[in-house]
Motif scaffolding. Structure first.
Motif, PDB file in Angstrom:
ATOM      1  N   PRO A 108      59.691  81.070  81.297  1.00  0.00           N
ATOM      2  CA  PRO A 108      59.885  80.367  80.023  1.00  0.00           C
ATOM      3  C   PRO A 108      58.805  80.722  79.015  1.00  0.00           C
ATOM      4  O   PRO A 108      57.625  80.799  79.350  1.00  0.00           O
ATOM      5  CB  PRO A 108      59.803  78.888  80.432  1.00  0.00           C
ATOM      6  N   LYS A 109      59.238  80.937  77.766  1.00  0.00           N
ATOM      7  CA  LYS A 109      58.267  81.291  76.722  1.00  0.00           C
ATOM      8  C   LYS A 109      58.444  80.374  75.518  1.00  0.00           C
ATOM      9  O   LYS A 109      59.548  79.948  75.190  1.00  0.00           O
ATOM     10  CB  LYS A 109      58.414  82.751  76.309  1.00  0.00           C
ATOM     11  N   VAL A 110      57.345  80.060  74.885  1.00  0.00           N
ATOM     12  CA  VAL A 110      57.316  79.212  73.704  1.00  0.00           C
ATOM     13  C   VAL A 110      56.441  79.879  72.656  1.00  0.00           C
ATOM     14  O   VAL A 110      55.767  80.875  72.925  1.00  0.00           O
ATOM     15  CB  VAL A 110      56.771  77.811  74.040  1.00  0.00           C
ATOM     16  N   LYS A 111      56.435  79.311  71.460  1.00  0.00           N
ATOM     17  CA  LYS A 111      55.619  79.872  70.384  1.00  0.00           C
ATOM     18  C   LYS A 111      54.220  79.260  70.353  1.00  0.00           C
ATOM     19  O   LYS A 111      53.268  79.912  69.945  1.00  0.00           O
ATOM     20  CB  LYS A 111      56.320  79.673  69.039  1.00  0.00           C
ATOM     21  N   LYS A 112      54.122  77.994  70.785  1.00  0.00           N
ATOM     22  CA  LYS A 112      52.822  77.320  70.781  1.00  0.00           C
ATOM     23  C   LYS A 112      52.312  77.221  72.212  1.00  0.00           C
ATOM     24  O   LYS A 112      53.009  76.721  73.092  1.00  0.00           O
ATOM     25  CB  LYS A 112      52.943  75.928  70.163  1.00  0.00           C
ATOM     26  N   GLU A 113      51.102  77.675  72.410  1.00  0.00           N
ATOM     27  CA  GLU A 113      50.537  77.770  73.759  1.00  0.00           C
ATOM     28  C   GLU A 113      50.538  76.433  74.492  1.00  0.00           C
ATOM     29  O   GLU A 113      50.786  76.377  75.700  1.00  0.00           O
ATOM     30  CB  GLU A 113      49.114  78.330  73.665  1.00  0.00           C
ATOM     31  N   HIS A 114      50.283  75.335  73.774  1.00  0.00           N
ATOM     32  CA  HIS A 114      50.174  74.035  74.449  1.00  0.00           C
ATOM     33  C   HIS A 114      51.525  73.560  74.997  1.00  0.00           C
ATOM     34  O   HIS A 114      51.579  72.583  75.755  1.00  0.00           O
ATOM     35  CB  HIS A 114      49.584  72.983  73.517  1.00  0.00           C
ATOM     36  N   ASN A 115      52.611  74.230  74.634  1.00  0.00           N
ATOM     37  CA  ASN A 115      53.937  73.826  75.120  1.00  0.00           C
ATOM     38  C   ASN A 115      54.387  74.594  76.364  1.00  0.00           C
ATOM     39  O   ASN A 115      55.473  74.325  76.892  1.00  0.00           O
ATOM     40  CB  ASN A 115      54.977  74.025  74.017  1.00  0.00           C
ATOM     41  N   GLU A 116      53.594  75.553  76.820  1.00  0.00           N
ATOM     42  CA  GLU A 116      54.043  76.404  77.918  1.00  0.00           C
ATOM     43  C   GLU A 116      54.330  75.612  79.197  1.00  0.00           C
ATOM     44  O   GLU A 116      55.386  75.776  79.811  1.00  0.00           O
ATOM     45  CB  GLU A 116      52.992  77.494  78.184  1.00  0.00           C
ATOM     46  N   ILE A 117      53.385  74.766  79.581  1.00  0.00           N
ATOM     47  CA  ILE A 117      53.590  73.987  80.809  1.00  0.00           C
ATOM     48  C   ILE A 117      54.697  72.963  80.632  1.00  0.00           C
ATOM     49  O   ILE A 117      55.459  72.687  81.577  1.00  0.00           O
ATOM     50  CB  ILE A 117      52.281  73.299  81.243  1.00  0.00           C
ATOM     51  N   PHE A 118      54.854  72.398  79.426  1.00  0.00           N
ATOM     52  CA  PHE A 118      55.937  71.445  79.188  1.00  0.00           C
ATOM     53  C   PHE A 118      57.299  72.104  79.411  1.00  0.00           C
ATOM     54  O   PHE A 118      58.213  71.495  79.977  1.00  0.00           O
ATOM     55  CB  PHE A 118      55.854  70.873  77.774  1.00  0.00           C
ATOM     56  N   PHE A 119      57.438  73.350  78.947  1.00  0.00           N
ATOM     57  CA  PHE A 119      58.706  74.064  79.146  1.00  0.00           C
ATOM     58  C   PHE A 119      58.895  74.366  80.627  1.00  0.00           C
ATOM     59  O   PHE A 119      59.999  74.252  81.165  1.00  0.00           O
ATOM     60  CB  PHE A 119      58.714  75.351  78.310  1.00  0.00           C
ATOM     61  N   TRP A 120      57.800  74.757  81.303  1.00  0.00           N
ATOM     62  CA  TRP A 120      57.919  75.002  82.749  1.00  0.00           C
ATOM     63  C   TRP A 120      58.414  73.734  83.459  1.00  0.00           C
ATOM     64  O   TRP A 120      59.289  73.803  84.329  1.00  0.00           O
ATOM     65  CB  TRP A 120      56.565  75.417  83.315  1.00  0.00           C
ATOM     66  N   GLU A 121      57.858  72.587  83.098  1.00  0.00           N
ATOM     67  CA  GLU A 121      58.258  71.336  83.743  1.00  0.00           C
ATOM     68  C   GLU A 121      59.725  71.022  83.498  1.00  0.00           C
ATOM     69  O   GLU A 121      60.445  70.574  84.392  1.00  0.00           O
ATOM     70  CB  GLU A 121      57.382  70.189  83.228  1.00  0.00           C
ATOM     71  N   LEU A 122      60.196  71.269  82.268  1.00  0.00           N
ATOM     72  CA  LEU A 122      61.614  71.078  81.970  1.00  0.00           C
ATOM     73  C   LEU A 122      62.473  71.966  82.839  1.00  0.00           C
ATOM     74  O   LEU A 122      63.470  71.535  83.432  1.00  0.00           O
ATOM     75  CB  LEU A 122      61.874  71.408  80.494  1.00  0.00           C
ATOM     76  N   PHE A 123      62.083  73.237  82.912  1.00  0.00           N
ATOM     77  CA  PHE A 123      62.832  74.214  83.702  1.00  0.00           C
ATOM     78  C   PHE A 123      62.879  73.775  85.161  1.00  0.00           C
ATOM     79  O   PHE A 123      63.934  73.798  85.811  1.00  0.00           O
ATOM     80  CB  PHE A 123      62.153  75.580  83.571  1.00  0.00           C
ATOM     81  N   ALA A 124      61.742  73.356  85.681  1.00  0.00           N
ATOM     82  CA  ALA A 124      61.666  72.954  87.084  1.00  0.00           C
ATOM     83  C   ALA A 124      62.458  71.677  87.343  1.00  0.00           C
ATOM     84  O   ALA A 124      63.189  71.579  88.335  1.00  0.00           O
ATOM     85  CB  ALA A 124      60.206  72.756  87.486  1.00  0.00           C
ATOM     86  N   ASP A 125      62.338  70.692  86.454  1.00  0.00           N
ATOM     87  CA  ASP A 125      63.037  69.419  86.643  1.00  0.00           C
ATOM     88  C   ASP A 125      64.547  69.603  86.618  1.00  0.00           C
ATOM     89  O   ASP A 125      65.280  68.871  87.286  1.00  0.00           O
ATOM     90  CB  ASP A 125      62.618  68.415  85.562  1.00  0.00           C
ATOM     91  N   GLY A 126      65.003  70.558  85.827  1.00  0.00           N
ATOM     92  CA  GLY A 126      66.442  70.785  85.738  1.00  0.00           C
ATOM     93  C   GLY A 126      66.985  71.684  86.820  1.00  0.00           C
ATOM     94  O   GLY A 126      68.198  71.776  87.013  1.00  0.00           O
TER      95      GLY A 126
END
Length: 805
Positions: A414-432
Motif C-alpha cells: 500500500p502506498k500513500v502520499k503522506k508518510e504518516h498515513n502509511e501504517i494506517f493504510f497497512w492496517e486497513l489492508f490487513a483488517d480487510g
C-alpha cells in the motif's frame, strides 16, 4: 646536470603540487569540499595502518576537543624518507614492495582543512638506525607559490638537522601524534563533525576488513576487535564482533562477513548465538559501499545493497571510486554479486533470518557499466526469491516472493502520499484481509525496496463493480464493513484533497451497490415510510442515496446543501411520480397495475397515520387521495374491515392475530424445529399488572363455575357434589380431574373472552400433550369443548408438518 639542479626541479615540482592541492581545497565546489571534509580522518588512519609492523597490529587514538585534535598510533615511527614524503608530498608508495594505501600521498593534504599547521610528536628513526625525539612542525600558512617553496626548503633543512641528532638515542616508544590546533572557522568545524560521524559509523567495518588495526579509541570510547563466530557451511560465513568500552557501559556490534577469492561482502546484523537467529540491520545512508581495506569516500550510492571489500580494487587517485573499465575490478564485482546471491539463498533456505529488506536496498536510477550489471543481476534475483514475510494470523511464519515466475506481483505494498498515513493504510489492508501484504514490522522496509504498488485510488476503483455483500466477504458483517469503509474514506480524505476524492470515490448506497459520490445524495433522516414508497415508485432512487452508515463525508454534505435529501424533498419526488401516473391514467386511459395500487395503498395508509406530516409535505397527493384507491380496491378494503369487525377484533387484536398467524407460518415452513422450539415460538408473552391479574382471576372463576354447572347436567360426566369439593382436588387453577363414562380424564378450563384462548402455564401444555384430556372454554354465556378440528378451522391451518413430536 648537477645535483643542485635536480633538487631545484624536484622542489619546484613539489611546490607546484602542494600549491595546487591547497588551491583545490579552498576553491573547489561544495560537493568536492564535502568529500574533502570526510577524507581527512581516513588519510590519517590509512597512513597509520601503513606503519603497522610485520605480523603485528596497531592501536589508534583520536582525541577531539574544542580547540585541538590529537591523532596518534603506536605503529612504526617516522623515518627520514617518511618525513621527507610528508614535507614534499612526493610519495614512494608505488615503488614500495609493501602493500600500502596511504603513506603521505596527496590525500594527506585534506588534513590541512583542519589547520594549516600540524605539529608532529613522537620518535624519529634516523638514517643510521638510531632513534631520537620528534617534535616537528608542518607549516602551510602562506598559500602563494614562493612562500610554500620557501617553507618547504626550511622544513627540509630542519629534517636534515633532525637526522643528524642520532647521538641523542631515546627509549623506543612507538607512539606518533599529529596535533591540529583548530582555527574554529565554519569550514574546520564542519570538517571535524563530518569526519567523526563517518568514523563512528564505519569503525565496525574498518576493523572487520583491516587486520592491521586492533583498536580505535575516540575520546575514551574504545572500539576493539573481539570475536569471530563461524556459521555452519554451505559457505564461509562469519559473524565478526567488536566491543565498545566507555565509562558507562560495554556494548557489542556484529558484522556478517562472506569471503571468497580475496573478496568480502559485509552487512551489520544482530546475532542471537544461542538460537542462531540472524537479523539484518540497516546500512547507514552515508556509508561507502566499496572498501579497499578503507572506505572509498564517494561510493555511498554505488549500485550494491551491501558493502564490498577487496584490497585488489584498482581505485581512482582520490580514492572515491573504482575504475569501471579495469578487468580486475570486474572480476571482484562479479565475485561479490555471486556471494550476495549465496547470502540471499541462505535467507530463503532458513527461517532464522529476519529483516532481509535491509540487505536488498538498490536505488532506482540509470546505471551503466559495472553498476548496471550489479543492479540488473541483484534486482532480478531478489524480486523472485521468497523473502517477504506475509501478514497472516492463521499460519506460521511464511515468506513469498515479490514476483512470481511470470513477473506478476504477488505482494501488495500500500502506498500513500503522506508518510504518516502509511501504517494506517497497512492496517486497513490487513483488517480487510485484501490480498498478501508484508507483516507490520517489515512493511515499510519492503516498501522502500520495491516501492508502493497499490494506492488508495486503486483500492477505491475495486468498489465500482461490487455490492456491499461481496465486499464484506472477509469481515462477514455489514456493520463492520461500513466501519471499515468510513476509515478508508477518512484516510483518503486526509491523504489527498477533498476535491480529488470527490471526483473518484465510489460509496455504498441504499441499494447495496457502490456508486460515484458525485451521483449520490445524503439521506438526511428521510421518513422511513415515505422512503419505502419512493423506492417502490422509483427503484433507481436507492442508488442515489448514501448508505446511512457512511459518515466520512458529513462535512462535504454540510457544505453542499444541494447534495442533501430530506423528507420534504423525498415527498416532492413522490408527488411527481403520483402526478405522472394519474395523468397517464386520465389522459391515455392506462389501466392501473396491481403493484401501483399496492404502492398507492401504502400512501393512503400514510395519510391516516401521519395526517399532519402529510398536509405539510404531500399536499397535492393528499388532495387527490380519492383517486389513489380504485372502486374495486375501496370495496375490497371495506369487505376486509367488515369481516374484522364482525369477529369482534379491534386494531390491537388484529395485530396480535396477524402476528400469531405469522408465527404458525414460520413453524410450518421450518421442519427442523423440535417440540421445545415450537412451544417457545407459540408461547404468549404478556405484561402482567395487578389489575390485569385480578381481571383474569375473575374471568377464570366465572369460567370454572360455568363449566362445572354445565358438565353437572351431562350424565356422562361424574363430578363432586359441590364446586368447592371439585376445587379442593384441582391440580392447578385451570386443570381439574374428572370422570367421563367412568374413565379418568383431565380437563383444562379457559376463558374465551375476546374470541381467543391464551395459554399461560407449562402445566396446561403438558396436559394437552397427553391423550386423556378435554379442553373446555367459557365466554360468559356459552360453554364449549374445543377439538383439534375446531383449532384447524379457526386458525386456517391446512397442513401439519410431521416431526419428532
Amino acid at each position: 646536470m648537477t645535483k643542485d639542479k635536480y633538487f631545484e626541479i624536484a622542489l619546484n615540482t613539489s611546490t607546484s603540487k602542494i600549491f595546487n592541492e591547497i588551491k583545490n581545497i579552498k576553491e573547489s565546489s561544495e560537493e568536492k569540499k564535502n568529500e574533502i571534509r570526510r577524507r581527512w580522518i581516513w588519510e590519517l588512519i590509512q597512513n597509520a595502518s601503513d606503519c603497522t609492523p610485520i605480523n603485528s597490529s596497531i592501536n589508534i587514538s583520536l582525541e577531539v576537543a574544542n580547540d585541538k585534535i590529537s591523532f596518534s598510533h603506536d605503529g612504526t615511527p617516522f623515518s627520514y624518507d617518511n618525513l621527507f614524503s610528508l614535507i614534499t608530498q612526493c610519495s614512494e608508495k608505488q615503488l614500495s614492495k609493501e602493500k600500502m594505501t596511504g603513506k603521505f600521498g596527496t590525500g594527506f593534504m585534506s588534513t590541512f582543512l583542519l589547520s594549516e599547521i600540524i605539529e608532529i610528536e613522537g620518535a624519529f628513526i634516523c638514517e643510521n638506525g638510531l632513534w631520537t625525539n620528534l617534535n616537528f612542525t608542518i607549516d602551510r600558512t602562506d598559500g602563494d607559490f614562493h612562500a610554500i617553496r620557501s617553507k618547504t626548503e626550511e622544513m627540509l633543512s630542519n629534517l636534515d638537522n633532525l637526522n643528524l641528532r642520532s647521538s641523542e638515542a631515546v627509549e623506543k616508544i612507538n607512539k606518533t601524534t599529529f596535533i591540529y590546533n583548530l582555527k574554529k572557522n565554519p569550514e574546520s568545524v564542519t570538517a571535524v563533525k563530518q569526519g567523526v560521524e563517518d568514523l563512528i559509523a564505519t569503525i565496525p567495518f574498518l576493523l572487520a576488513f583491516n587486520e592491521n588495526i586492533n583498536s580505535i579509541t575516540y575520546n575514551n570510547n574504545i572500539y576493539e576487535r573481539e570475536i569471530t563466530n563461524s556459521i555452519p557451511p554451505p559457505l564461509d560465513k562469519n559473524i565478526f564482533s567488536i566491543k565498545t568500552e566507555n565509562v558507562d557501559s560495554n556494548t557489542r556490534k556484529h558484522i556478517l562477513l562472506l569471503k571468497r577469492n580475496n573478496v568480502t561482502i559485509a552487512c551489520p546484523v544482530t546475532y542471537d548465538l544461542e538460537n542462531k537467529l540472524l537479523s539484518f540491520l540497516a546500512i547507514p545512508e552515508n556509508m561507502p559501499k566499496l572498501f579497499c581495506d578503507f572506505p572509498l569516500i564517494g561510493s555511498e550510492d554505488y549500485s550494491f545493497p551491501v558493502i564490498v571489500n577487496s584490497d585488489l580494487f584498482d581505485v581512482e587517485i582520490d580514492r572515491n571510486a573504482i575504475r569501471d573499465g579495469n578487468a580486475e575490478n570486474r572480476k571482484i564485482i562479479e565475485e561479490a554479486v555471486s556471494l550476495y546471491k549465496l547470502l540471499i539463498d541462505y535467507c530463503t533456505d532458513n527461517v532464522t533470518t529476519r529483516n532481509e529488506f535491509n540487505i536488498c536496498s538498490l536505488k532506482n536510477r540509470q546505471y551503466s557499466g559495472l553498476q548496471k550489471y550489479c543492479y540488473d543481476e541483484i534486482k532480478g534475483y531478489i524480486e523472485k526469491k521468497p523473502l517477504i514475510p506475509i501478514n497472516n494470523s492463521f499460519s506460521e511464519y511464511k515468506r513469498i516472493p515479490y514476483l512470481d515466475d511470470s513477473g506478476k506481483i504477488q505482494v501488495y505494498l500500500p502506498k500513500v502520499k503522506k508518510e504518516h498515513n502509511e501504517i494506517f493504510f497497512w492496517e486497513l489492508f490487513a483488517d480487510g484481509g485484501y490480498g498478501s501484504i508484508p507483516t507490520r514490522e517489515t512493511f515499510l522496509g519492503w516498501k522502500k525496496i520495491f516501492g508502493g504498488n497499490f494506492s488508495l485510488a486503486q483500492f477505491n476503483s475495486m468498489f465500482e463493480e461490487m455490492n456491499i455483500t461481496e465486499f464484506n466477504g472477509y469481515l462477514n458483517d455489514e456493520f463492520k464493513t461500513c466501519e471499515w469503509l468510513n476509515r478508508f474514506y477518512l484516510l483518503w480524505l486526509d491523504d489527498e484533497s477533498l476535491e480529488q476524492v470527490i471526483k473518484l470515490a465510489f460509496v455504498p448506497t441504499q441499494n447495496k451497490n457502490f456508486n460515484l459520490i458525485s451521483n449520490v445524495y445524503c439521506d438526511s433522516n428521510i421518513n422511513a415510510e415515505l422512503k419505502e414508497i419512493i423506492f417502490a415508485l422509483d427503484s433507481s432512487y436507492k442508488k442515489e442515496l448514501l448508505d446511512n452508515s457512511i459518515s466520512a463525508f458529513d462535512t462535504y454534505y454540510q457544505n453542499n446543501p444541494l447534495k442533501v435529501h430530506d423528507t420534504k424533498l423525498c415527498a416532492g419526488l413522490i408527488e411527481n411520480q403520483v402526478t405522472a401516473i394519474l395523468s397517464e391514467e386520465t389522459v391515455n386511459q392506462v389501466e392501473r397495475k396491481t403493484e401501483v395500487q399496492v404502492i398507492f395503498n401504502k400512501l393512503t395508509d400514510f395519510f391516516l397515520l401521519e395526517p399532519k406530516l402529510s398536509e405539510e409535505v404531500l399536499p397535492k397527493s393528499l388532495s387527490k387521495r380519492m383517486l389513489l384507491s380504485s372502486p374495486e380496491e375501496t370495496l375490497r378494503r371495506m369487505k376486509i374491515a367488515e369481516k374484522v369487525e364482525r369477529n369482534g377484533l379491534d386494531m390491537e387484536g388484529l395485530d396480535e392475530l396477524l402476528n400469531n398467524h405469522q408465527q404458525i407460518k414460520n413453524i410450518l415452513e421450518n421442519p427442523q424445529l423440535d417440540l421445545e422450539q415450537i412451544r417457545t415460538i407459540l408461547k404468549h408473552v404478556v405484561t402482567s399488572t395487578p389489575e390485569m391479574r385480578r381481571y383474569f382471576e375473575s374471568l377464570l372463576e366465572r369460567s370454572v363455575s360455568n363449566v362445572y354447572s354445565y358438565l353437572k347436567k351431562i350424565q356422562r360426566y361424574s363430578l363432586p357434589t359441590t364446586l368447592e369439593e371439585w376445587k379442593a382436588n384441582q391440580y392447578t387453577e385451570t386443570i381439574f380431574p374428572i370422570k367421563k363414562d367412568d374413565k379418568e380424564l383431565t380437563i383444562v378450563i379457559r376463558p374465551t373472552d375476546g374470541s381467543q384462548i391464551i395459554f399461560h402455564s407449562e402445566g396446561e401444555l403438558e396436559v394437552l400433550d397427553s391423550t386423556e384430556y378435554e379442553l373446555w372454554t367459557d365466554n360468559g354465556t356459552e360453554q364449549k369443548i374445543i377439538t383439534l378440528g375446531d383449532l384447524l378451522k379457526t386458525t386456517g391451518i391446512s397442513k401439519i408438518p410431521l416431526r419428532k413430536l
